[in-house]
Design a protein around this motif. Structure first.
Motif, PDB file in Angstrom:
ATOM      1  N   GLN A  23       0.802  -1.222   0.000  1.00  0.00           N
ATOM      2  CA  GLN A  23       0.000   0.000   0.000  1.00  0.00           C
ATOM      3  C   GLN A  23       0.836   1.275   0.000  1.00  0.00           C
ATOM      4  OE1 GLN A  23      -2.574  -1.878   3.214  1.00  0.00           O
ATOM      5  NE2 GLN A  23      -4.071  -0.588   2.205  1.00  0.00           N
ATOM      6  N   HIS A 117       0.621  -9.481   4.366  1.00  0.00           N
ATOM      7  CA  HIS A 117      -0.468  -8.496   4.388  1.00  0.00           C
ATOM      8  C   HIS A 117      -1.118  -8.496   2.992  1.00  0.00           C
ATOM      9  CE1 HIS A 117      -2.045  -4.776   6.610  1.00  0.00           C
ATOM     10  NE2 HIS A 117      -2.762  -4.862   5.502  1.00  0.00           N
ATOM     11  N   PHE A 118      -1.862  -9.544   2.731  1.00  0.00           N
ATOM     12  CA  PHE A 118      -2.694  -9.725   1.528  1.00  0.00           C
ATOM     13  C   PHE A 118      -1.959 -10.077   0.228  1.00  0.00           C
ATOM     14  CE2 PHE A 118      -5.913  -6.495   3.505  1.00  0.00           C
ATOM     15  CZ  PHE A 118      -6.398  -7.483   4.346  1.00  0.00           C
ATOM     16  N   ASN A 161      -2.012 -10.917   8.282  1.00  0.00           N
ATOM     17  CA  ASN A 161      -2.991  -9.854   8.514  1.00  0.00           C
ATOM     18  C   ASN A 161      -4.368 -10.298   8.019  1.00  0.00           C
ATOM     19  OD1 ASN A 161      -3.706  -6.939   9.073  1.00  0.00           O
ATOM     20  ND2 ASN A 161      -4.305  -7.090   6.917  1.00  0.00           N
ATOM     21  N   GLU A 162      -5.349 -10.221   8.873  1.00  0.00           N
ATOM     22  CA  GLU A 162      -6.760 -10.415   8.519  1.00  0.00           C
ATOM     23  C   GLU A 162      -7.032 -11.625   7.633  1.00  0.00           C
ATOM     24  OE1 GLU A 162      -8.320  -6.732   6.994  1.00  0.00           O
ATOM     25  OE2 GLU A 162      -8.194  -5.786   8.953  1.00  0.00           O
ATOM     26  N   HIS A 219      -9.207  -8.939  11.967  1.00  0.00           N
ATOM     27  CA  HIS A 219     -10.210  -7.911  11.707  1.00  0.00           C
ATOM     28  C   HIS A 219     -11.505  -8.326  12.421  1.00  0.00           C
ATOM     29  CE1 HIS A 219     -11.996  -4.853   8.803  1.00  0.00           C
ATOM     30  NE2 HIS A 219     -13.017  -5.287   9.503  1.00  0.00           N
ATOM     31  N   ASN A 280      -7.866  -5.472  14.629  1.00  0.00           N
ATOM     32  CA  ASN A 280      -8.133  -4.416  13.648  1.00  0.00           C
ATOM     33  C   ASN A 280      -9.620  -4.128  13.752  1.00  0.00           C
ATOM     34  OD1 ASN A 280      -5.535  -4.995  12.850  1.00  0.00           O
ATOM     35  ND2 ASN A 280      -6.046  -5.550  10.748  1.00  0.00           N
ATOM     36  N   TYR A 282     -12.847  -1.444  12.655  1.00  0.00           N
ATOM     37  CA  TYR A 282     -13.316  -0.301  11.872  1.00  0.00           C
ATOM     38  C   TYR A 282     -14.805  -0.006  12.032  1.00  0.00           C
ATOM     39  CZ  TYR A 282      -8.846  -0.291   9.438  1.00  0.00           C
ATOM     40  OH  TYR A 282      -7.500  -0.223   9.158  1.00  0.00           O
ATOM     41  N   TRP A 314     -18.840   2.794   5.716  1.00  0.00           N
ATOM     42  CA  TRP A 314     -18.763   1.933   6.905  1.00  0.00           C
ATOM     43  C   TRP A 314     -19.268   2.713   8.120  1.00  0.00           C
ATOM     44  CZ3 TRP A 314     -12.827   0.364   6.479  1.00  0.00           C
ATOM     45  CH2 TRP A 314     -12.617  -0.239   5.236  1.00  0.00           C
ATOM     46  N   GLU A 339      -4.963  -2.029  14.151  1.00  0.00           N
ATOM     47  CA  GLU A 339      -5.465  -1.071  13.147  1.00  0.00           C
ATOM     48  C   GLU A 339      -6.780  -0.485  13.634  1.00  0.00           C
ATOM     49  OE1 GLU A 339      -6.089  -2.388   9.078  1.00  0.00           O
ATOM     50  OE2 GLU A 339      -4.227  -3.570   9.133  1.00  0.00           O
ATOM     51  N   TRP A 377      -4.674   3.467  11.552  1.00  0.00           N
ATOM     52  CA  TRP A 377      -4.486   3.186  10.123  1.00  0.00           C
ATOM     53  C   TRP A 377      -4.870   4.430   9.340  1.00  0.00           C
ATOM     54  CZ3 TRP A 377      -2.382  -0.751   7.359  1.00  0.00           C
ATOM     55  CH2 TRP A 377      -2.457  -0.604   5.967  1.00  0.00           C
ATOM     56  N   GLU A 384      -5.616   1.836  -1.316  1.00  0.00           N
ATOM     57  CA  GLU A 384      -6.602   1.078  -0.542  1.00  0.00           C
ATOM     58  C   GLU A 384      -7.209  -0.054  -1.387  1.00  0.00           C
ATOM     59  OE1 GLU A 384      -7.289   0.612   2.463  1.00  0.00           O
ATOM     60  OE2 GLU A 384      -9.147  -0.488   2.135  1.00  0.00           O
ATOM     61  N   TRP A 385      -6.406  -1.041  -1.703  1.00  0.00           N
ATOM     62  CA  TRP A 385      -6.840  -2.292  -2.343  1.00  0.00           C
ATOM     63  C   TRP A 385      -7.880  -2.067  -3.451  1.00  0.00           C
ATOM     64  CZ3 TRP A 385      -2.904  -4.944  -1.085  1.00  0.00           C
ATOM     65  CH2 TRP A 385      -2.371  -4.891   0.190  1.00  0.00           C
ATOM     66  N   PHE A 393      -7.114   7.648   4.225  1.00  0.00           N
ATOM     67  CA  PHE A 393      -7.086   7.238   5.631  1.00  0.00           C
ATOM     68  C   PHE A 393      -5.998   7.944   6.435  1.00  0.00           C
ATOM     69  CE2 PHE A 393      -9.393   3.477   4.085  1.00  0.00           C
ATOM     70  CZ  PHE A 393     -10.147   3.075   5.175  1.00  0.00           C
TER      71      PHE A 393
HETATM   72  C1  FCB Z   1      -7.785  -3.254   6.718  1.00  0.00           C
HETATM   73  C2  FCB Z   1      -6.514  -3.682   6.023  1.00  0.00           C
HETATM   74  C3  FCB Z   1      -5.609  -2.530   5.680  1.00  0.00           C
HETATM   75  C4  FCB Z   1      -6.386  -1.339   5.152  1.00  0.00           C
HETATM   76  C5  FCB Z   1      -7.525  -0.997   6.073  1.00  0.00           C
HETATM   77  C6  FCB Z   1      -8.334   0.192   5.649  1.00  0.00           C
HETATM   78  O1  FCB Z   1      -8.770  -4.233   6.607  1.00  0.00           O
HETATM   79  O2  FCB Z   1      -5.780  -4.554   6.845  1.00  0.00           O
HETATM   80  O3  FCB Z   1      -4.652  -2.973   4.757  1.00  0.00           O
HETATM   81  O4  FCB Z   1      -6.791  -1.565   3.874  1.00  0.00           O
HETATM   82  O5  FCB Z   1      -8.382  -2.104   6.188  1.00  0.00           O
END
Ligand code: FCB
Length: 434
Positions: A23, A117-118, A161-162, A219, A280, A282, A314, A339, A377, A384-385, A393
């Motif tokens: 990222q 991380h993904f 990660n997640e 997450h 993590n 959100y 969200w 996060e 984060w 952002e993916w 962010f």
């Molecule tokens: C999380 C991810 C991170 C980022 C945030 C916004 O789920 O771990 O890489 O994209 O969301």
């Protein structure tokens, strides 16, 4: 003069931000995400490209974090750089990450290191990625290599990660590479992630015998029934909460893999493979039981009508953080918020988001829950993916054309909180929050 309250945090509390290699670094052109982006799969049409050019600017970026009084930083190692081809280690990449870690340490920023991380190296995704059992062996070898080459003095580790988000987005929703919609494949991926986590956990501990702490970043979302009086909505919310939030952690603590991933499979290597809990957090989703809605898999996720939402829709729900923390108390382990953040065009809203979540975290600490650190984060706006560069962010604004960084007001507020280890009433009043 008005009397204002003070929320004090523990003196050795870790204050920092989180980021991931793909990222922010730029030019990670040897992984499955890069390939995916080239196929025009990103919502705003962007590609990660040079991203924040953090690969070259890490030292100045960390210097800025230090000036913001942070004392930790969470980052990830890019597997596709370290092992660009199967079994071939890249010395240049190792040298680079050594410099990155040395830079953090020299600035008093304690690293929290994530291994996955993904993103996956292309050689791995070409042979079926996380769907195939050999990934467990590959990940173990990679974890051991990183621990040996880069691990000295690193206390905080995150293997993956997640994992549940990864399996969901990549193998059920199909909006991340490899873009599949196959529930069984997703369950295989989760099983391999559990086994890979366990192997990496043991590999890191066998290399580093100085009491490092290994976990994964989970997450968590709050799932509440859309209609509290509906037994169906409540049951569905309970089931989803178990699969999404609790399943993975429970397996790593008790050593049993539960349905739907496996039929109560006992895996002794998995037992007690969490040295701390990484959260993590959100948002929250409301769950509605919709058995007759075509393609709904028996439920529908709904944002609570009228709820405040971030740029991505969200729900902003600070109390959810307290609810989650309270639930983790039973594990009697240290907790890090690995996060927590908001995408918004309105920086005042970001400041408010931070204060409101920190207040909930403070409440939990006061109630005896062992929270040791908080990672916002993210330090910088970044890629952002599936959403691309549009959502922002960052505590620091990034102009992607010039790579100019500008610390936002929320970044200054967070710096003051980190520097003083407290939230004062003045800070709250200044920002207009109650
Ligand atoms: C999380 C991810 C991170 C980022 C945030 C916004 O789920 O771990 O890489 O994209 O969301």
């Amino acid at each position: 003069m008005q009397k204002t309250a003070v929320l004090n945090f523990p003196p050795d509390f870790l204050w920092g931000t989180a980021a991931s290699s793909h990222q922010v670094e730029g030019n990670n052109n040897n992984n499955d995400w890069w390939e995916w982006e080239q196929q025009g799969k990103i919502n705003d049409g962007s590609v990660s490209g040079p991203a924040c050019d953090h690969y070259n600017r890490f030292d100045e970026d960390f210097a800025a974090l230090r000036r913001q009084h942070h004392n930790t930083h969470r980052l990830s190692i890019e597997w596709s750089r370290i092992e660009p081809e199967q079994g071939r280690w890249n010395k240049q990449a190792v040298k680079h990450y050594k410099a990155v870690l040395a830079s953090l340490k020299s600035k008093g920023l304690k690293p929290m290191l994530t291994l996955h991380h993904f993103t996956n190296p292309l050689w791995l995704s070409r042979q079926g990625g996380w769907e195939q059992p050999q990934v467990v062996r590959f990940f173990k070898r990679y974890a051991r290599f990183v621990a040996e080459e880069l691990g000295e003095g690193i206390e905080l580790w995150i293997t993956i990660n997640e994992p549940v988000v990864y399996a969901f987005e990549s193998y059920i929703a199909g909006i991340w590479p490899p873009g599949k919609r196959d529930f069984k494949a997703a369950m295989r991926v989760l099983k391999h992630m559990l086994l890979a986590h366990a192997e990496a956990y043991h590999a890191i501990h066998s290399v580093l015998t100085d009491g490092c702490k290994v976990s994964f970043a989970k997450h968590y979302r709050i799932f509440d029934p859309f209609c509290g009086c509906s037994i169906f909505d409540r049951t569905m919310a309970y089931v989803i909460d178990f699969i999404f939030n609790r399943h993975f952690t429970k397996a790593c603590i008790g050593g049993t893999i539960y349905p739907p991933v496996a039929l109560f499979k006992q895996v002794p290597r998995l037992k007690n493979t969490l040295d701390y809990i990484g959260i993590n957090y959100y948002s929250r989703e409301m769950i509605r039981f919709t058995p007759f809605k075509p393609g709904s898999d028996f439920f529908t996720l709904i944002t609570r009508p009228g709820a405040p939402v971030n740029f991505l829709g969200w729900e902003i729900y600070p109390y959810g953080l307290f609810r989650l923390l309270r639930k983790q108390k039973k594990y009697k382990k240290a907790i890090y918020i690995t996060e927590n953040g908001i995408a918004t065009e309105n920086d005042e809203e970001r400041g408010r988001f931070i204060i409101e979540h920190l207040k909930q975290m403070h409440c939990a600490i006061t109630g005896g829950i062992d929270v040791r650190g908080y990672y916002y984060w993210s330090c910088l706006d970044n890629f952002e993916w599936a959403e691309g560069f549009t959502p922002r962010f960052g505590l620091t604004h990034v102009d992607y054309k010039t790579q100019k960084r500008t610390l936002r007001g929320s970044g200054k507020l967070y710096a003051e909180i980190a520097g003083r280890g407290k939230i004062t009433g003045d800070m709250i009043l200044k920002t207009g929050y109650s």
